[in-house]
Design an enzyme around this catalytic site. Structure first.
Site, PDB file in Angstrom:
ATOM      1  N   ASP A 130     -41.160 -49.780 -24.292  1.00 45.41           N
ATOM      2  CA  ASP A 130     -41.033 -48.428 -24.830  1.00 45.41           C
ATOM      3  C   ASP A 130     -39.588 -47.946 -24.805  1.00 45.41           C
ATOM      4  OD1 ASP A 130     -43.842 -46.769 -25.223  1.00 45.41           O
ATOM      5  OD2 ASP A 130     -44.039 -48.529 -23.955  1.00 45.41           O
ATOM      6  N   GLN A 140     -55.910 -49.859 -22.498  1.00 45.12           N
ATOM      7  CA  GLN A 140     -55.412 -50.233 -23.823  1.00 45.12           C
ATOM      8  C   GLN A 140     -55.594 -51.722 -24.101  1.00 45.12           C
ATOM      9  OE1 GLN A 140     -53.677 -48.347 -21.611  1.00 45.12           O
ATOM     10  NE2 GLN A 140     -52.407 -46.820 -22.625  1.00 45.12           N
ATOM     11  N   ARG A 165     -49.995 -44.304 -30.808  1.00 43.48           N
ATOM     12  CA  ARG A 165     -49.173 -44.696 -29.665  1.00 43.48           C
ATOM     13  C   ARG A 165     -48.455 -46.009 -30.004  1.00 43.48           C
ATOM     14  NH1 ARG A 165     -51.763 -48.776 -28.761  1.00 43.48           N
ATOM     15  NH2 ARG A 165     -50.307 -49.500 -27.169  1.00 43.48           N
ATOM     16  N   ALA A 221     -44.430 -47.861 -29.135  1.00 44.46           N
ATOM     17  CA  ALA A 221     -43.054 -47.445 -29.413  1.00 44.46           C
ATOM     18  C   ALA A 221     -42.662 -47.508 -30.895  1.00 44.46           C
ATOM     19  CB  ALA A 221     -42.089 -48.266 -28.562  1.00 44.46           C
ATOM     20  N   LYS A 262     -45.512 -50.254 -20.234  1.00 44.14           N
ATOM     21  CA  LYS A 262     -46.729 -49.721 -19.627  1.00 44.14           C
ATOM     22  C   LYS A 262     -46.824 -50.110 -18.157  1.00 44.14           C
ATOM     23  CE  LYS A 262     -49.074 -47.632 -21.363  1.00 44.14           C
ATOM     24  NZ  LYS A 262     -48.985 -46.145 -21.405  1.00 44.14           N
TER      25      LYS A 262
END
EC number: 5.3.1.23
Length: 368
Positions: A241, A200, A52, A54, A252
């Site tokens: 992202d 995360q 994960r 970007a 996020k």
């Protein structure tokens, strides 16, 4: 001080080329590698967040295209499937597109299948190197900006989600800036948002901060307001992202509330991202497609992984959940966007367009 984790690599065992990922779903408890032998396996890894972030998704997409070519799969179909795996992350489609362009050009030039997959792989490796170089430049520029904004030093930085080596071919984006401050003794405290529902921040950012020996403290997302109120935050530093043409930032979910808090408390709100995350074809924040994640990520804790025992239920059976992966921060709440090729502040459509134009022409770093 521990070395940065290696999130992704291309390997060529006797059985044939593969993409090897550090399975981020298992961190911090286990450091387990996940081997992807084909595009469906890679897509599953992307969708389930084994890989994960970007910039790294762009690298993964490029390698995925090369993997499809070397393994003899339908390359055009693989490109479509990979690009759609996570729709908000513009870097994924960018990486796939770069490798696909190299593959097509090689075929058109008469290189044959082997030459074409080697061209795609070379492009993926080039993107990987570029991302590492961009990470280093973003860290340098972000640190210089912090010194300008906060001349007293001893930075207390609040970050959200994970933006370190696990999302990059290098040291990352926002967390790389914190790391640069730490190396010169100017990181007084890294405040790490837990980042619900998939944690995360707790699982990944704390893991990276601990490896690097940073002074960090973990907090639940809804405790951030208390920190601001107590005057304990000098700057917010996050990644992105997708950045729309007007400077709206998709990151996020939970990032937008931090921007509102930062504005109210007169705290700089910095977005650190490579220019490949800027999408000038997306006009504004309203045009950004926001990925909706499964309800079980909210109704169970922790979310179950495919093939494993599901998480423990924390809501009644049948509970509906609102679970967007990202939210949108408007440009007027962003103090600056830090890229490898310059800093945009104030954040405007014109400033972003000029920066991207300079980046394409290779004119080097500019602050606008």
């Amino acid at each position: 001080m521990g070395s940065a984790p290696v999130a992704l690599r291309w390997d060529e065992p006797p059985e044939g080329p593969v993409i090897v990922l550090l399975d981020q779903r298992r961190l911090p408890a286990e450091e387990v590698e996940l081997v992807c032998t084909d595009v469906p396996a890679l897509i599953d890894a992307i969708r389930t967040l084994a890989v994960r972030g970007a910039p790294l998704l762009g690298v993964a997409g490029a390698y995925g295209l090369a993997l499809a070519a070397v393994r003899g799969f339908d390359v055009e179909e693989a490109a479509e499937m990979l690009s759609a795996a996570r729709p908000t992350a513009v870097n994924l489609a960018y990486g796939v597109g770069r490798a696909l362009t190299a593959y097509r050009a090689s075929l058109a030039g008469g290189a044959g299948p082997e030459g074409a997959w080697r061209a795609a792989l070379a492009e993926a490796r080039a993107l990987h190197r570029e991302d590492a170089q961009a990470s280093a430049r973003m860290a340098e520029q972000g640190l210089e900006l912090l010194k300008e904004l906060l001349p007293g030093g001893g930075f207390r930085l609040l970050t959200h989600c994970n933006t370190g080596a696990l999302v990059s071919g290098g040291e990352g984006t926002a967390l790389a800036v914190a790391g640069a401050a730490h190396r010169i003794g100017e990181l007084r405290r890294l405040w790490v948002d837990e980042t619900r529902p998939l944690l995360q921040g707790a699982r990944l950012t704390a893991y990276e901060a601990a490896r690097a020996g940073m002074p960090y403290t973990l907090l639940t997302d809804n405790a951030a307001g208390s920190l601001f109120s107590a005057g304990e935050v000098d700057a917010v530093v996050i990644g992105a992202d997708r950045i729309a043409a007007d400077g709206s930032v998709a990151n996020k979910v939970g990032s937008y509330p931090l921007a509102v808090l930062a504005r109210y408390h007169h705290v700089p709100f910095l977005v650190v991202a490579p220019t490949t995350t800027v999408d000038l074809t997306t006009a504004d924040g309203g045009a950004i497609e926001v990925e909706q994640r499964p309800a079980l990520e909210v109704t169970e804790f922790p979310g179950g992984m495919p093939g494993e025992v599901p998480g423990r239920a924390v809501a009644p059976l049948g509970t509906q959940a609102y679970n967007p992966a990202f939210d949108i921060t408007p440009p007027e709440l962003v103090t600056a966007i830090v890229t490898e090729n310059g800093i945009v502040s104030p954040v405007t459509k014109t400033g972003l367009a000029e920066l991207c134009a300079r980046s394409r022409s290779g004119n080097g770093m500019m602050s606008i």
